[in-house]
Design a protein around this motif. Structure first.
Motif, PDB file in Angstrom:
ATOM      1  N   THR A 194       0.847  -1.191   0.000  1.00  0.00           N
ATOM      2  CA  THR A 194       0.000   0.000   0.000  1.00  0.00           C
ATOM      3  C   THR A 194       0.882   1.241   0.000  1.00  0.00           C
ATOM      4  N   ASP A 195       0.482   2.259  -0.750  1.00  0.00           N
ATOM      5  CA  ASP A 195       1.169   3.549  -0.786  1.00  0.00           C
ATOM      6  C   ASP A 195       0.230   4.633  -0.267  1.00  0.00           C
ATOM      7  N   TRP A 196       0.769   5.478   0.617  1.00  0.00           N
ATOM      8  CA  TRP A 196       0.041   6.676   1.055  1.00  0.00           C
ATOM      9  C   TRP A 196       0.843   7.895   0.626  1.00  0.00           C
ATOM     10  N   HIS A 197       0.194   8.807  -0.074  1.00  0.00           N
ATOM     11  CA  HIS A 197       0.855  10.008  -0.589  1.00  0.00           C
ATOM     12  C   HIS A 197       0.557  11.205   0.305  1.00  0.00           C
ATOM     13  N   PHE A 198       1.558  12.080   0.433  1.00  0.00           N
ATOM     14  CA  PHE A 198       1.460  13.242   1.309  1.00  0.00           C
ATOM     15  C   PHE A 198       1.921  14.491   0.570  1.00  0.00           C
ATOM     16  N   THR A 199       1.363  15.641   1.004  1.00  0.00           N
ATOM     17  CA  THR A 199       1.771  16.949   0.506  1.00  0.00           C
ATOM     18  C   THR A 199       2.242  17.787   1.685  1.00  0.00           C
ATOM     19  N   ARG A 200       3.369  18.478   1.510  1.00  0.00           N
ATOM     20  CA  ARG A 200       3.871  19.344   2.580  1.00  0.00           C
ATOM     21  C   ARG A 200       3.012  20.610   2.652  1.00  0.00           C
ATOM     22  N   THR A 201       2.600  20.949   3.860  1.00  0.00           N
ATOM     23  CA  THR A 201       1.780  22.152   4.085  1.00  0.00           C
ATOM     24  C   THR A 201       2.500  23.076   5.063  1.00  0.00           C
ATOM     25  N   SER A 202       1.998  24.304   5.173  1.00  0.00           N
ATOM     26  CA  SER A 202       2.610  25.282   6.073  1.00  0.00           C
ATOM     27  C   SER A 202       1.699  25.616   7.245  1.00  0.00           C
ATOM     28  N   THR A 203       0.723  24.746   7.507  1.00  0.00           N
ATOM     29  CA  THR A 203      -0.208  24.998   8.607  1.00  0.00           C
ATOM     30  C   THR A 203       0.527  24.960   9.945  1.00  0.00           C
ATOM     31  N   LYS A 204       0.409  26.022  10.727  1.00  0.00           N
ATOM     32  CA  LYS A 204       1.101  26.087  12.005  1.00  0.00           C
ATOM     33  C   LYS A 204       0.365  25.254  13.050  1.00  0.00           C
ATOM     34  N   GLY A 205       1.141  24.629  13.900  1.00  0.00           N
ATOM     35  CA  GLY A 205       0.560  23.844  14.973  1.00  0.00           C
ATOM     36  C   GLY A 205       0.068  22.489  14.548  1.00  0.00           C
ATOM     37  N   ALA A 206       0.337  22.095  13.334  1.00  0.00           N
ATOM     38  CA  ALA A 206      -0.096  20.783  12.851  1.00  0.00           C
ATOM     39  C   ALA A 206       1.064  20.118  12.138  1.00  0.00           C
ATOM     40  N   SER A 207       0.856  18.881  11.752  1.00  0.00           N
ATOM     41  CA  SER A 207       1.894  18.170  11.022  1.00  0.00           C
ATOM     42  C   SER A 207       2.177  18.878   9.700  1.00  0.00           C
ATOM     43  N   PRO A 208       3.447  19.012   9.333  1.00  0.00           N
ATOM     44  CA  PRO A 208       3.757  19.684   8.055  1.00  0.00           C
ATOM     45  C   PRO A 208       3.376  18.840   6.836  1.00  0.00           C
ATOM     46  N   TRP A 209       2.909  17.628   7.033  1.00  0.00           N
ATOM     47  CA  TRP A 209       2.552  16.752   5.922  1.00  0.00           C
ATOM     48  C   TRP A 209       1.069  16.371   6.015  1.00  0.00           C
ATOM     49  N   THR A 210       0.356  16.536   4.917  1.00  0.00           N
ATOM     50  CA  THR A 210      -1.081  16.222   4.864  1.00  0.00           C
ATOM     51  C   THR A 210      -1.301  15.017   3.953  1.00  0.00           C
ATOM     52  N   PRO A 211      -1.937  13.968   4.467  1.00  0.00           N
ATOM     53  CA  PRO A 211      -2.188  12.788   3.619  1.00  0.00           C
ATOM     54  C   PRO A 211      -3.222  13.085   2.549  1.00  0.00           C
ATOM     55  N   GLN A 212      -3.051  12.472   1.400  1.00  0.00           N
ATOM     56  CA  GLN A 212      -3.981  12.651   0.286  1.00  0.00           C
ATOM     57  C   GLN A 212      -4.925  11.451   0.196  1.00  0.00           C
ATOM     58  N   PRO A 213      -6.161  11.677  -0.224  1.00  0.00           N
ATOM     59  CA  PRO A 213      -7.102  10.550  -0.357  1.00  0.00           C
ATOM     60  C   PRO A 213      -6.551   9.525  -1.332  1.00  0.00           C
ATOM     61  N   ARG A 214      -6.783   8.279  -1.035  1.00  0.00           N
ATOM     62  CA  ARG A 214      -6.359   7.201  -1.935  1.00  0.00           C
ATOM     63  C   ARG A 214      -7.330   7.103  -3.090  1.00  0.00           C
ATOM     64  N   THR A 215      -6.793   6.885  -4.276  1.00  0.00           N
ATOM     65  CA  THR A 215      -7.648   6.793  -5.459  1.00  0.00           C
ATOM     66  C   THR A 215      -7.797   5.349  -5.888  1.00  0.00           C
TER      67      THR A 215
END
Length: 215
Positions: A194-215
């Motif tokens: 299984t692969d989970w893809h992530f995008t780096r975000t700049s949201t403060k106080g949260a993880s710098p990486w946001t998971p993307q929905p699986r297609t």
């Protein structure tokens, strides 16, 4: 002094015919060259392509292996996948699978990012497969009470190996996981991928990486 008798015309005719026949025979005999002909050396044939040892290496390549991979990297992948343990090896074979992934796909993320991504990827896989922890990602799984029933039991669920790597750019990453579990029908299968893809975000106080929905 005695004169030698004149040669007979018949004898001369026979001699002439003999010479003609002998010359014809010599002309029909093939001439062997005094030195052997030099022929070009045979062209070397390329060795047959080695088939991919397992689907594991194929999926690792498709998941976004670095573009600068060279022929030496390909040979390393072939050698590492050939050392994978057989199916059903159990926990004893997990270290070999982990090493195979790391050899085939060299690290390219900062240690902090890799640690964060691995923790998130493992949690997402467990939540997706078994339902445990889905409330932590409501954007992906929705209301836990209305979510689709998990397809796998928690009893024999096990993550065998995992790596986190860039996915085409510094702001994109993928967590590649190999795991084992028993489905609702009672069938146990290991080395699932299984692969989970992530995008780096700049949201403060949260993880710098946001998971993307699986297609």
């Amino acid at each position: 002094m005695t004169r030698s008798p004149a040669r007979s015309p018949r004898l001369l005719l026979i001699s002439t015919m003999f010479l003609v026949v002998a010359g014809g025979i010599l002309l029909t005999v093939p001439q062997t060259p005094s030195t052997p002909a030099i022929s070009a050396p045979p062209r070397a044939t390329a060795p047959p392509a080695h088939p991919r040892a397992t689907a594991l290496s194929s999926r690792a390549a498709q998941a976004g292996a670095p573009a600068q991979a060279t022929a030496s990297t390909a040979s390393t992948q072939s050698a590492s996948t050939s050392a994978l343990p057989p199916h059903g090896e159990g926990v004893a074979g997990d270290a070999a699978i982990q090493k195979s992934l790391e050899d085939a796909w060299p690290a390219d993320l900062a240690a902090d990012d890799e640690h964060t991504l691995l923790a998130a990827g493992r949690g997402l896989l467990r939540a997706d497969a078994t339902g445990v922890g889905r409330a932590e990602w409501p954007a992906l799984f929705g209301d836990p009470e209305q979510a689709i029933a998990p397809a796998f039991s928690t009893a024999r669920f096990r993550i065998q190996a995992a790596i986190a790597r860039r996915d085409g750019s510094p702001n994109q990453a993928v967590v590649h996981l190999v795991w084992a579990a028993t489905d609702r029908g009672g069938t146990y299968t290991d080395r699932r991928i299984t692969d989970w893809h992530f995008t780096r975000t700049s949201t403060k106080g949260a993880s710098p990486w946001t998971p993307q929905p699986r297609t």
